[in-house]
Design a protein around this motif. Structure first.
Motif, PDB file in Angstrom:
ATOM      1  N   LYS A   2       0.838  -1.189   0.000  1.00  0.00           N
ATOM      2  CA  LYS A   2       0.000   0.000   0.000  1.00  0.00           C
ATOM      3  C   LYS A   2       0.868   1.232   0.000  1.00  0.00           C
ATOM      4  O   LYS A   2       1.731   1.402   0.830  1.00  0.00           O
ATOM      5  CB  LYS A   2      -0.909   0.027   1.220  1.00  0.00           C
ATOM      6  CG  LYS A   2      -1.894  -1.116   1.228  1.00  0.00           C
ATOM      7  CD  LYS A   2      -2.831  -1.016   0.086  1.00  0.00           C
ATOM      8  CE  LYS A   2      -3.791  -2.168   0.082  1.00  0.00           C
ATOM      9  NZ  LYS A   2      -4.582  -2.284  -1.100  1.00  0.00           N
ATOM     10  N   SER A  25      -5.658  -0.912 -13.687  1.00  0.00           N
ATOM     11  CA  SER A  25      -6.441  -2.132 -13.662  1.00  0.00           C
ATOM     12  C   SER A  25      -5.630  -3.294 -14.216  1.00  0.00           C
ATOM     13  O   SER A  25      -5.615  -4.395 -13.661  1.00  0.00           O
ATOM     14  CB  SER A  25      -7.730  -1.948 -14.469  1.00  0.00           C
ATOM     15  OG  SER A  25      -8.481  -3.126 -14.473  1.00  0.00           O
ATOM     16  N   GLN A  28      -2.891  -4.093 -11.716  1.00  0.00           N
ATOM     17  CA  GLN A  28      -3.394  -4.823 -10.553  1.00  0.00           C
ATOM     18  C   GLN A  28      -3.552  -6.304 -10.868  1.00  0.00           C
ATOM     19  O   GLN A  28      -3.192  -7.163 -10.077  1.00  0.00           O
ATOM     20  CB  GLN A  28      -4.739  -4.246 -10.108  1.00  0.00           C
ATOM     21  CG  GLN A  28      -4.610  -2.956  -9.322  1.00  0.00           C
ATOM     22  CD  GLN A  28      -5.966  -2.412  -8.970  1.00  0.00           C
ATOM     23  OE1 GLN A  28      -6.806  -2.208  -9.843  1.00  0.00           O
ATOM     24  NE2 GLN A  28      -6.195  -2.180  -7.705  1.00  0.00           N
ATOM     25  N   HIS A  32      -1.162  -9.294  -8.984  1.00  0.00           N
ATOM     26  CA  HIS A  32      -1.708 -10.352  -8.145  1.00  0.00           C
ATOM     27  C   HIS A  32      -0.963 -11.671  -8.384  1.00  0.00           C
ATOM     28  O   HIS A  32      -1.025 -12.591  -7.559  1.00  0.00           O
ATOM     29  CB  HIS A  32      -3.195 -10.543  -8.418  1.00  0.00           C
ATOM     30  CG  HIS A  32      -4.041  -9.519  -7.747  1.00  0.00           C
ATOM     31  ND1 HIS A  32      -4.034  -9.324  -6.386  1.00  0.00           N
ATOM     32  CD2 HIS A  32      -4.908  -8.618  -8.270  1.00  0.00           C
ATOM     33  CE1 HIS A  32      -4.880  -8.347  -6.072  1.00  0.00           C
ATOM     34  NE2 HIS A  32      -5.409  -7.904  -7.192  1.00  0.00           N
ATOM     35  N   TRP A 117      -5.761   6.845  -7.591  1.00  0.00           N
ATOM     36  CA  TRP A 117      -4.991   5.764  -8.189  1.00  0.00           C
ATOM     37  C   TRP A 117      -3.565   5.872  -7.676  1.00  0.00           C
ATOM     38  O   TRP A 117      -2.986   6.951  -7.628  1.00  0.00           O
ATOM     39  CB  TRP A 117      -5.011   5.869  -9.716  1.00  0.00           C
ATOM     40  CG  TRP A 117      -6.392   5.925 -10.278  1.00  0.00           C
ATOM     41  CD1 TRP A 117      -7.287   4.899 -10.347  1.00  0.00           C
ATOM     42  CD2 TRP A 117      -7.044   7.070 -10.839  1.00  0.00           C
ATOM     43  NE1 TRP A 117      -8.461   5.332 -10.925  1.00  0.00           N
ATOM     44  CE2 TRP A 117      -8.346   6.671 -11.225  1.00  0.00           C
ATOM     45  CE3 TRP A 117      -6.680   8.396 -11.047  1.00  0.00           C
ATOM     46  CZ2 TRP A 117      -9.260   7.534 -11.815  1.00  0.00           C
ATOM     47  CZ3 TRP A 117      -7.581   9.265 -11.630  1.00  0.00           C
ATOM     48  CH2 TRP A 117      -8.868   8.832 -12.008  1.00  0.00           C
ATOM     49  N   ASP A 135       2.987  -2.681  -6.405  1.00  0.00           N
ATOM     50  CA  ASP A 135       1.617  -2.545  -5.925  1.00  0.00           C
ATOM     51  C   ASP A 135       0.869  -1.527  -6.765  1.00  0.00           C
ATOM     52  O   ASP A 135       1.449  -0.538  -7.215  1.00  0.00           O
ATOM     53  CB  ASP A 135       1.599  -2.097  -4.461  1.00  0.00           C
ATOM     54  CG  ASP A 135       0.178  -2.034  -3.924  1.00  0.00           C
ATOM     55  OD1 ASP A 135      -0.371  -3.092  -3.592  1.00  0.00           O
ATOM     56  OD2 ASP A 135      -0.383  -0.923  -3.849  1.00  0.00           O
ATOM     57  N   SER A 137      -3.216   0.239  -6.724  1.00  0.00           N
ATOM     58  CA  SER A 137      -4.516   0.241  -6.056  1.00  0.00           C
ATOM     59  C   SER A 137      -5.389   1.358  -6.589  1.00  0.00           C
ATOM     60  O   SER A 137      -4.897   2.369  -7.098  1.00  0.00           O
ATOM     61  CB  SER A 137      -4.352   0.407  -4.532  1.00  0.00           C
ATOM     62  OG  SER A 137      -3.852   1.694  -4.231  1.00  0.00           O
ATOM     63  N   THR A 138      -6.689   1.150  -6.490  1.00  0.00           N
ATOM     64  CA  THR A 138      -7.665   2.174  -6.851  1.00  0.00           C
ATOM     65  C   THR A 138      -8.615   2.368  -5.674  1.00  0.00           C
ATOM     66  O   THR A 138      -8.972   1.407  -4.989  1.00  0.00           O
ATOM     67  CB  THR A 138      -8.479   1.770  -8.093  1.00  0.00           C
ATOM     68  OG1 THR A 138      -9.196   0.564  -7.807  1.00  0.00           O
ATOM     69  CG2 THR A 138      -7.564   1.548  -9.295  1.00  0.00           C
ATOM     70  N   GLN A 139      -8.989   3.611  -5.453  1.00  0.00           N
ATOM     71  CA  GLN A 139      -9.885   3.926  -4.344  1.00  0.00           C
ATOM     72  C   GLN A 139     -10.910   4.966  -4.780  1.00  0.00           C
ATOM     73  O   GLN A 139     -10.618   5.826  -5.620  1.00  0.00           O
ATOM     74  CB  GLN A 139      -9.101   4.477  -3.141  1.00  0.00           C
ATOM     75  CG  GLN A 139      -8.031   3.554  -2.608  1.00  0.00           C
ATOM     76  CD  GLN A 139      -7.305   4.148  -1.417  1.00  0.00           C
ATOM     77  OE1 GLN A 139      -7.894   4.430  -0.378  1.00  0.00           O
ATOM     78  NE2 GLN A 139      -5.999   4.362  -1.573  1.00  0.00           N
ATOM     79  N   ASP A 159     -10.023  -0.944  -4.206  1.00  0.00           N
ATOM     80  CA  ASP A 159      -9.781  -2.020  -5.180  1.00  0.00           C
ATOM     81  C   ASP A 159     -11.076  -2.733  -5.552  1.00  0.00           C
ATOM     82  O   ASP A 159     -11.130  -3.970  -5.671  1.00  0.00           O
ATOM     83  CB  ASP A 159      -8.758  -3.018  -4.637  1.00  0.00           C
ATOM     84  CG  ASP A 159      -7.356  -2.416  -4.539  1.00  0.00           C
ATOM     85  OD1 ASP A 159      -7.079  -1.460  -5.285  1.00  0.00           O
ATOM     86  OD2 ASP A 159      -6.559  -2.906  -3.717  1.00  0.00           O
TER      87      ASP A 159
END
Length: 382
Positions: A2, A25, A28, A32, A117, A135, A137-139, A159
């Motif tokens: 994070k 996207s 991400q 993973h 982002w 890493d 992430s999207t919020q 996410d």
């Protein structure tokens, strides 16, 4: 990992940000497949002051902040072994105008919906970042325009998963209270932790309040890791991932905007009967360029807001007193003019009455001019 929570800096809209969600996207989905290193949360102080909207977060945010550590230690998923070197975290924050209107209507209060982002990655010897990043992430979350505090809303997502955001996120409240303990959001653990005042400090000539937060060692996820990472036989091992963080932010007290941020973060991967492996060990700090830009932007804005807050009520009070005195003066003058007019009319009536009384004592034919003329005729006959 994070990303570090950094203050946001207002910038002009950039076309490259428009494609960022799509790129994130894809990043991400690729990340993973790697052992992810959760880096500092790049929070975002935004542009919070324009004179027409003093004391409110403007609704046209489009900002970016950067934090780095030149000497981080981390688990390198590319080589499946410990690594070290520079890491960089970038956060982009854009106001979602359509969702802002929707959320404000649903909640019945003035909020702003933020799309954030964030990416974190290591930098190789050639100054290049790896792909995919460590890493991504999207919020999306709603924030109260006055306090800067997260608001409970059905559209809050981390996410793509519903998340109950709480506490301060992109900024502190206006007129920060150094005697108050604030709750500051940590996206790694998905909750807010206490943050306390730790003194005042000048940042490039600007007075700031320093707030600190300590997050104790906490398990936040489990993940499959190759046994070789721990010096164990080949095969996948289910490892616990732990996280601790000492976070410091330097806040401009009038606007509540973060001028500087630093995170001392340590993450480990742990399995039974093996020595813990560092997933991340970093002291990540805002870049000097970011800090300078923040200070340059908000030094003037904080002065403007302070003038409006302290002097506007006084000026309004003085204007009110002036209007009261002016009204009293006009009233008194009008009263004097009315009395003078009455006196003048009374004097004119008295003069008219005297003239009328004098005319009433004369006998017909005895007008002084008539008597004078008659006497002359009579003298002429003699």
């Amino acid at each position: 990992m994070k990303p570090v929570t950094l203050p946001l800096l207002q910038v002009l809209p950039s076309r490259k940000f428009q494609s960022l969600p799509r790129r994130l996207s894809r990043a991400q989905s690729r990340s993973h497949d790697r052992i992810r290193c959760v880096l500092p949360d790049v929070g975002a102080p935004d542009a919070v002051l324009r004179v027409p909207e003093a004391g409110r977060i403007p609704s046209d945010q489009n900002t970016q902040q950067t934090v780095t550590d030149d000497h981080a230690s981390y688990f390198d998923a590319d080589t499946v072994k410990p690594g070290s070197g520079k890491i960089i975290t970038k956060a982009t924050v854009v106001a979602n105008k359509e969702m802002t209107k929707k959320a404000s209507k649903e909640l019945g209060r003035d909020v702003i919906v933020i799309d954030q982002w964030q990416t974190t990655d290591n930098v190789n010897d050639k100054g290049q970042t790896a792909s995919p990043p460590m890493d991504a992430s999207t919020q999306q979350y709603a924030v109260d325009k006055s306090s800067g505090e997260a608001v409970k809303w059905s559209g809050n997502m981390l996410d793509g998963k519903p998340t109950n955001y709480e506490g301060q996120t992109i900024k502190f409240p206006f007129q920060v209270d150094k005697n108050k303990t604030y709750r500051y959001w940590d996206s790694t653990l998905g909750k807010a932790f206490p943050m306390k005042y730790a003194g005042s400090e000048d940042i490039k000539g600007l007075k700031t309040y320093k707030f600190t937060q300590t997050i104790p060692k906490t398990k936040f996820t489990t993940m499959d890791v190759p046994g070789e990472v721990f010096g164990l036989p080949k095969g996948s091992k289910l490892a616990d991932r732990y996280y601790t963080n000492d976070r410091t932010v330097w806040v401009e007290p009038e606007t509540g905007v973060m001028m500087k941020l630093q995170e001392k973060q340590h993450q480990t991967l742990e399995v039974p009967n093996a020595k813990p492996v560092d997933a991340m060990l970093t002291t990540s700090t805002m870049t000097d360029e970011t800090i300078k830009k923040n200070v340059d932007d908000y030094k003037t804005k904080s002065s403007q807001l302070k003038i409006l807050r302290l002097w506007a009520p006084l000026l309004l009070g003085l204007l009110g007193l002036f209007a009261l005195l002016l009204g009293l003066f006009v009233s008194l003058r009008a009263g004097r003019e009315r009395r003078a007019a009455r006196h003048e009319r009374r004097d004119e009536r008295e003069v008219d009455e005297v003239r009328h009384d004098d005319d009433s004592t004369l006998v017909f034919g005895d007008h002084p001019h008539s008597r004078g003329a008659h006497s002359a005729d009579e003298r002429g006959q003699y």
